[in-house]
Design a protein around this motif. Structure first.
Motif, PDB file in Angstrom:
ATOM      1  N   SER A   1      -6.895  -6.394  12.698  1.00 38.94           N
ATOM      2  CA  SER A   1      -7.126  -7.554  13.549  1.00 38.94           C
ATOM      3  C   SER A   1      -8.176  -7.259  14.616  1.00 38.94           C
ATOM      4  CB  SER A   1      -5.816  -7.991  14.212  1.00 38.94           C
ATOM      5  OG  SER A   1      -6.035  -9.058  15.105  1.00 38.94           O
TER       6      SER A   1
ATOM      7  N   TYR B   1      -0.933 -13.260  14.439  1.00 44.21           N
ATOM      8  CA  TYR B   1      -1.819 -12.241  13.891  1.00 44.21           C
ATOM      9  C   TYR B   1      -3.226 -12.764  13.688  1.00 44.21           C
ATOM     10  CZ  TYR B   1      -3.537  -8.637  10.714  1.00 44.21           C
ATOM     11  OH  TYR B   1      -4.277  -7.646  10.119  1.00 44.21           O
TER      12      TYR B   1
ATOM     13  N   GLY C   1      -5.771 -13.799  18.418  1.00 45.40           N
ATOM     14  CA  GLY C   1      -6.027 -13.468  19.820  1.00 45.40           C
ATOM     15  C   GLY C   1      -7.439 -13.837  20.237  1.00 45.40           C
TER      16      GLY C   1
ATOM     17  N   GLU D   1      -1.403 -10.786  20.552  1.00 46.89           N
ATOM     18  CA  GLU D   1      -1.065 -11.403  19.270  1.00 46.89           C
ATOM     19  C   GLU D   1       0.437 -11.400  18.972  1.00 46.89           C
ATOM     20  OE1 GLU D   1      -3.447  -9.635  16.241  1.00 46.89           O
ATOM     21  OE2 GLU D   1      -5.318 -10.422  17.062  1.00 46.89           O
TER      22      GLU D   1
END
Length: 378
Positions: free
Chosen positions: A36, A256, A259, A282
């Motif tokens: 991520s 997920y 952010g 997140e």
């Protein structure tokens, strides 16, 4: 065929399975958050996956090495580490204002990372050798053994690594029998110093005030901690943006790869020192608590191994490795949430970086070696 089967059994029997399960779980979580943080599977993601595989290999090799062998090698590891630190002092390469690396021709290494392991190894060897006849002079000698690498690392300067080396070594000295009464004056002095720092912040944080013992950038890190808003676009930017990211995650998190602070590049160093801010944004408060619980279980397992160790060397070393994990987590989460100054300490199994992961892998391997070791009774 039978010999091969015995070797395979021995190789897999080296693992401490509860500890291994925690390490694997955190590795999976770390790679998920890294995916991520980089926004996909770019070179940093693939490099981190390679780093985990190398760290796991060293974990396995270390777990297969019995504690008596580690004890015999301890003085040599310590001497080599100190010599390499001296090499950094005289021949090191400078990057971003710090001289921390040594070019050996075939590789560029950061010797200070090695001392996170070799210092507690050396001190555990020293106290094991002198158990039953410890005197005040022994604690003085142990202090000197700790002070030499600590001072060399501070001079680089690398306060974060120096702090980790100091704590891991000091834990060995304390567990080795240092009286708690001797720590009371030190604790009182620290509390007084922190109180004075906060009270006289407006005076001592002026640009023309020299702190003598600290570099200028270290002074500004402390002053920024006391008042991040004093330089919101400069020294305080890291702290302010990480706190915004953590706060915006709320209780449940944004989800997920959802952010905004991280994916819009508001969080500096989001794959390394400040990856906890990405995670907290997140996954929220619940996710942060879950991560801290996992770290807590890892530390508790390490302390349990220390308590069950069959030798003084094993008890001291396992205790030091466990407390090293604690300091890693405490300092990183503390600096990301704005309660400690930014000192460049990675979050275990989460932050990008091969050297730190290798150190963590060796530390876990040492814990497993101590856990599985059974002395041969004569």
């Amino acid at each position: 065929m039978k010999r091969i089967a015995q070797w395979i059994f021995k190789a897999f029997n080296a693992f401490d399975w509860p500890l291994l399960a925690l390490v694997i779980l955190m590795a999976v979580l770390g790679m998920t958050v890294m995916h991520s943080a980089v926004g996909g599977t770019d070179w940093r993601f693939s490099d981190q996956l390679r780093n985990f595989l190398i760290a796991f290999l060293f974990l396995w090799i270390t777990a297969l090495t019995p504690p008596p062998m580690l004890m015999r090698l301890a003085p040599y590891f310590y001497v080599v580490g100190v010599v390499l630190l001296l090499g950094v002092e005289f021949f090191g390469e400078t990057s971003k204002g710090a001289t921390r690396w040594l070019n050996l021709g075939v590789a560029r290494i950061q010797p200070s990372e090695m001392l996170k392991i070799s210092v507690p190894l050396m001190l555990a060897w020293y106290f094991h050798r002198n158990q039953g006849s410890l005197k005040i002079i022994d604690f003085f000698v142990a202090g000197v053994l700790l002070a030499i690498p600590f001072s060399l690392i501070v001079m680089q300067p690398d306060l974060g690594t120096a702090l980790l080396v100091f704590v891991s070594g000091f834990c060995v000295i304390y567990f080795g029998g240092l009286s708690f009464k001797l720590l009371v004056p030190i604790a009182a002095l620290m509390v007084t110093g922190i109180g004075g720092l906060m009270y006289y912040e407006d005076v001592i944080c002026q640009p023309d005030v020299d702190w003598v013992l600290l570099h200028e950038y270290q002074k500004y890190r402390v002053c920024t901690l006391l008042d991040p808003g004093s330089d919101p676009l400069g020294k305080g930017f890291h702290t302010i943006q990480s706190m915004i990211a953590i706060g915006s995650g709320g209780v449940y998190g944004k989800g997920y790869m959802m952010g905004t602070q991280s994916h819009l590049d508001f969080i500096p160093e989001r794959t390394t020192d400040f990856i906890f801010a990405v995670y907290a944004e997140e996954f929220g408060l619940y996710g942060g608590i879950m991560l801290l619980v996992l770290y807590g279980l890892l530390i508790v397992r390490g302390l349990a191994i220390a308590m069950r160790a069959h030798t003084q060397f094993g008890r001291l070393l396992a205790g030091a490795m466990s407390m090293m994990f604690f300091v890693y987590v405490f300092v990183n989460v503390g600096m990301v949430t704005g309660i400690l100054p930014v000192v460049g300490v990675p979050l275990p199994f989460m932050s990008y970086g091969g050297t730190a992961l290798l150190t963590l892998g060796v530390a876990c391997g040492i814990l497993m070696s101590i856990s599985r070791y059974r002395p041969v009774r004569q």
